[in-house]
Design a protein around this motif. Sequence first.
Motif, mmCIF file in Angstrom:
data_model
loop_
_atom_site.group_PDB
_atom_site.id
_atom_site.type_symbol
_atom_site.label_atom_id
_atom_site.label_comp_id
_atom_site.label_asym_id
_atom_site.label_seq_id
_atom_site.Cartn_x
_atom_site.Cartn_y
_atom_site.Cartn_z
ATOM 1 N N GLY A 169 0.803 -1.212 0.000
ATOM 2 C CA GLY A 169 0.000 0.000 0.000
ATOM 3 C C GLY A 169 0.838 1.264 0.000
ATOM 4 N N THR A 170 0.121 2.383 0.091
ATOM 5 C CA THR A 170 0.729 3.706 0.205
ATOM 6 C C THR A 170 0.163 4.340 1.456
ATOM 7 N N VAL A 171 1.038 4.699 2.361
ATOM 8 C CA VAL A 171 0.643 5.195 3.677
ATOM 9 C C VAL A 171 1.283 6.558 3.919
ATOM 10 N N THR A 172 0.478 7.533 4.352
ATOM 11 C CA THR A 172 1.075 8.787 4.810
ATOM 12 C C THR A 172 1.334 8.651 6.301
ATOM 13 N N MET A 173 2.477 9.162 6.724
ATOM 14 C CA MET A 173 2.852 9.130 8.131
ATOM 15 C C MET A 173 3.107 10.573 8.559
ATOM 16 N N ALA A 174 2.131 11.132 9.279
ATOM 17 C CA ALA A 174 2.285 12.475 9.835
ATOM 18 C C ALA A 174 2.955 12.326 11.196
#
Length: 123
Positions: free
Chosen positions: A66-71
Amino acid sequence: MESEPATRSGRPPDALAGKLERTEVQRSASSIPGREIVQVLTEIPVGVGSGWHTHPGEEVGYILAGTVTMAIRGRDTLTLHAGDGFLIPPGVPHDARDLGPGTGRMLSTYVVEVGKPLATLLG
């Protein structure tokens, strides 16, 4: 000492279990006094975020799918793809969100304080 996955371990689910599917892969004492090592497979449905949370120790993670944003509080937001790794320092608030198109999967290893909840959601 290794333990069974959380679903069979008798341990209460952590704070993120209501939002994400989390499976404890293994748990063992650390060579660092007062710390344990916990490895967790997390599956994040498309469009779902973990919510801002912290851990009582380091999180060393790897995106499996997948593609995950990590803030991460105080840093630029990362966009992570399968094969990317990440590191979250102890106690630093962060939020992971799967962008799709499929379920995001990550393997995280935590080196955390014994007896503390693995994850604490922030209000």
